[in-house]
Design a protein around this motif. Structure first.
Motif, short mmCIF file in Angstrom:
data_model
loop_
_atom_site.label_atom_id
_atom_site.label_comp_id
_atom_site.label_asym_id
_atom_site.label_seq_id
_atom_site.Cartn_x
_atom_site.Cartn_y
_atom_site.Cartn_z
N TRP B 315 44.42 38.34 45.73
CA TRP B 315 44.83 38.19 44.33
C TRP B 315 43.61 38.18 43.41
O TRP B 315 43.60 38.80 42.35
CB TRP B 315 45.63 36.89 44.12
N GLU B 316 42.57 37.50 43.87
CA GLU B 316 41.34 37.42 43.07
C GLU B 316 40.71 38.81 42.89
O GLU B 316 40.33 39.19 41.78
CB GLU B 316 40.35 36.48 43.78
N GLY B 317 40.63 39.56 43.95
CA GLY B 317 39.94 40.85 43.90
C GLY B 317 40.74 41.95 43.24
O GLY B 317 40.16 42.89 42.66
N SER B 318 42.05 41.86 43.32
CA SER B 318 42.90 42.94 42.78
C SER B 318 43.40 42.62 41.37
O SER B 318 43.85 43.52 40.66
CB SER B 318 44.11 43.17 43.68
N GLY B 319 43.36 41.36 41.01
CA GLY B 319 43.93 40.96 39.73
C GLY B 319 45.45 40.91 39.76
O GLY B 319 46.09 40.72 38.73
#
Ligand SMILES: [Zn+2]
Lengths: 142, 431
Positions: B315-319
């Protein structure tokens, strides 16, 4: 040999790291690495403590042979030759009462395959392997 | 940079992926798939099938051989099998390279690729390897990478020739596992974790039946898959519930069946992808994780925390968040661990302990919850690439009878096990 009919356990081969462990087994004692800085037990043996990152505070500590059956399955089609003539055979995960984050494997000698009382207390015993090296095992407390 | 493991995105706190939406998959090729290589037909050897898959992927992208400047593959194609010595053939089939694996050098030579500036033959298995490919292109190590993943299967009973299993002695780490009958590989620990799961949430092995049947159903709609080609019939609930027991309660239908095949993909820059034959499928992020349990056997808690951490990284890396994932293809190599992924990523709101109830709802591709639209590896054979291929096809809108009827703009795929895996997030749009 094992008290489980037909079972020929592959024999542990010790190395520099694990020799104290296996030597203790041959004296019917269960010793685990303890990091005295972190008061944390390790099993299987580790090169260093994963909390303080050091091996300098490791000591071998004898633990009481008390545990509980966490979960089990029944091996019916092993790929390991020494187990094929002992099938079906229990395969259980035992937690150590002193630190339930530490767990051991067990075939639960004395407990018929598939009739395992999950959650029951177990006690430490030792069994022979193909070379005579003893390994730690667990049996349900009578 | 892609060197050692520095390329990995394997911890939380790394932020949005620096190449988010700037890398795309533009080609895919799948070779013939059979149960085993017969040791005779060279076009069905690992090298032969790899050439077939690579040429199909290049053609699918509408590229020429000269466009390829990166070659990436994994040597981890043979699971834990070993084989007796075999006769060798005339070049290029005169070594193991070409017969039981196909290195970047071998493919460069065999396809006559002239412009390759980045070769990597020691990538990890396909889950992390897809991330590596995206990172290599994003970092500019190459512009257009050909990435392939063979799975090799020869004659012989699975695992029974492994020296570890016939030896009377247990050296090294195996001293703490083999004397009690623990087999290497993913089966035992994932099965004990599954049993802990059943104890904790009051579930049973029967709760996997609906997933198993639906995977076979989806797999029969995957025309190149093993079952669609060679055993084109649907499993029944009775088949599953009375399946041959491997290690109780695991039955044969919980285990993906080893096959002999290869899949290939083309990764390139988003800029380059704009005017290619296929609608680009953009990469929004990739992550990897590899955790060992504290003691002999990893526990349910440890596996759940591992997947939860992977989800947070993704979630953090993909937004994106759990509600933003349209297509979800996690690994199903043992059906006993698939619920960890479903619950850990909270796909369609599924929480810890709810997966089996979810399986019993409508998970068909036509329905509202098309979980594992690929058919997974239980539906197509253990090729693993199907998880990524289906995700790409769904976003392209070319999945044929498997095309989901819900929105298909983002897809999340990954493998292998809950404690060791790599996931990649695809998107129809670059942002
Ligand atoms: Zn310490």
């Amino acid at each position: 040999m094992s008290t489980i009919p037909g079972l020929e356990r592959p024999a542990p081969v010790s190395n520099e790291l694990t020799k104290p462990f296996w030597d203790a087994c041959n004296e019917r004692r269960l010793v685990l690495q303890n990091c005295t800085a972190c008061e944390r037990l390790f099993y299987p043996p580790a090169q260093r403590c994963n909390q303080c990152g050091s091996a300098e505070n490791f000591e071998w500590k004898e633990v009481q042979g008390r545990g509980h059956i966490e979960v089990y399955m029944v091996i019916r089609d092993s790929r390991i030759r020494g187990f094929r003539s002992a099938q079906p055979i229990n395969f259980a995960v035992i937690t150590l009462d002193e630190d339930p984050g530490i767990n051991f494997l067990s075939n639960l000698p004395g407990t018929p395959p598939g009739e395992v009382p999950v959650g029951a207390p177990v006690e430490l015993i030792f069994e022979e392997t193909t070379t005579g090296q003893l390994v730690h095992e667990w049996q349900v407390v009578a | 940079m892609v060197s050692d493991n520095n390329w990995m995105r394997n911890r939380e706190g790394l932020g949005v992926w620096e190449h988010r939406g700037k890398v795309a998959v533009v080609g895919w090729g799948q070779s013939y798939m059979d149960r085993r290589w017969d040791g005779v037909a060279l076009d069905r050897s690992c090298g032969g099938l790899t050439k077939e898959a690579c040429l199909k992927a290049i053609a699918d992208a509408g590229l020429s051989l000269d466009d390829i400047d990166g070659l990436i593959t994994s040597p981890e194609t043979r699971a834990e099998q070993t084989w007796a010595p075999r006769p060798y053939f005339d070049p290029p089939y005169d070594t193991e390279d070409g017969l039981t694996f196909a290195s970047a050098d071998w493919i460069q030579r065999e396809l006559g690729l002239k412009n390759v500036k980045y070769l990597k033959s020691d990538a990890p298995y396909i889950g992390p390897m897809m991330g590596l490919a995206a990172q290599a292109v994003g970092d500019g190590l190459c512009e257009t990478a050909l990435v392939w993943y063979p799975m090799v299967n020869l004659a012989g009973r699975y695992g029974h020739n492994n020296p570890q299993n016939t030896n009377q002695e247990a050296p090294g780490n195996s001293a703490f596992t083999l004397p009690w009958g623990y087999q290497s590989g993913a089966m035992f620990n994932n099965l004990t974790v599954f049993l802990q799961y059943c104890q904790k949430y009051g579930k049973s092995h029967d709760g996997l039946a609906d997933l198993c049947l639906n995977l076979r159903r989806n797999g029969l709609m995957t025309p190149w898959g093993y079952y669609a080609m060679h055993e084109p019939y649907q499993l029944t609930r009775e088949d599953y519930l009375t399946g041959r027991v491997v290690e109780e309660p695991l039955v044969i239908y919980d285990c993906d069946r080893p096959v002999n095949t290869c899949a290939a993909f083309i990764f390139t820059t988003a800029e380059r992808a704009r005017d290619m034959r296929q609608q680009p499928v953009y990469v929004l992020n990739h992550n990897q994780i590899n955790r060992r349990g504290r003691s002999s056997m990893a526990t349910l808690d440890e596996h759940q925390e591992s997947v939860a951490s992977m989800a947070r990284m993704m979630w953090e890396g993909s937004g994106l968040g759990p509600n933003d994932v349209d297509v979800f293809n996690p690994y199903d190599g043992y059906l006993t661990f698939t619920q960890q992924f479903l619950e850990g990523f909270q796909w369609h709101g599924v929480k810890w302990g709810e997966a089996h109830d979810f399986y019993a709802e409508d998970i068909r591709v036509e329905g509202p919850h098309p979980f594992l639209s690929s058919g997974g590896n239980n539906g197509t054979g253990r090729n693993r690439a199907v998880l990524f291929a289906d995700s790409i096809q769904q976003l392209r809108g070319t999945a044929g009878p498997r095309q989901v009827t819900v929105k298909a703009e983002t897809a999340l795929a990954g493998c292998n096990t809950p404690d060791s895996n790599g996931f990649i997030m695809f998107s129809k749009y670059p942002s």
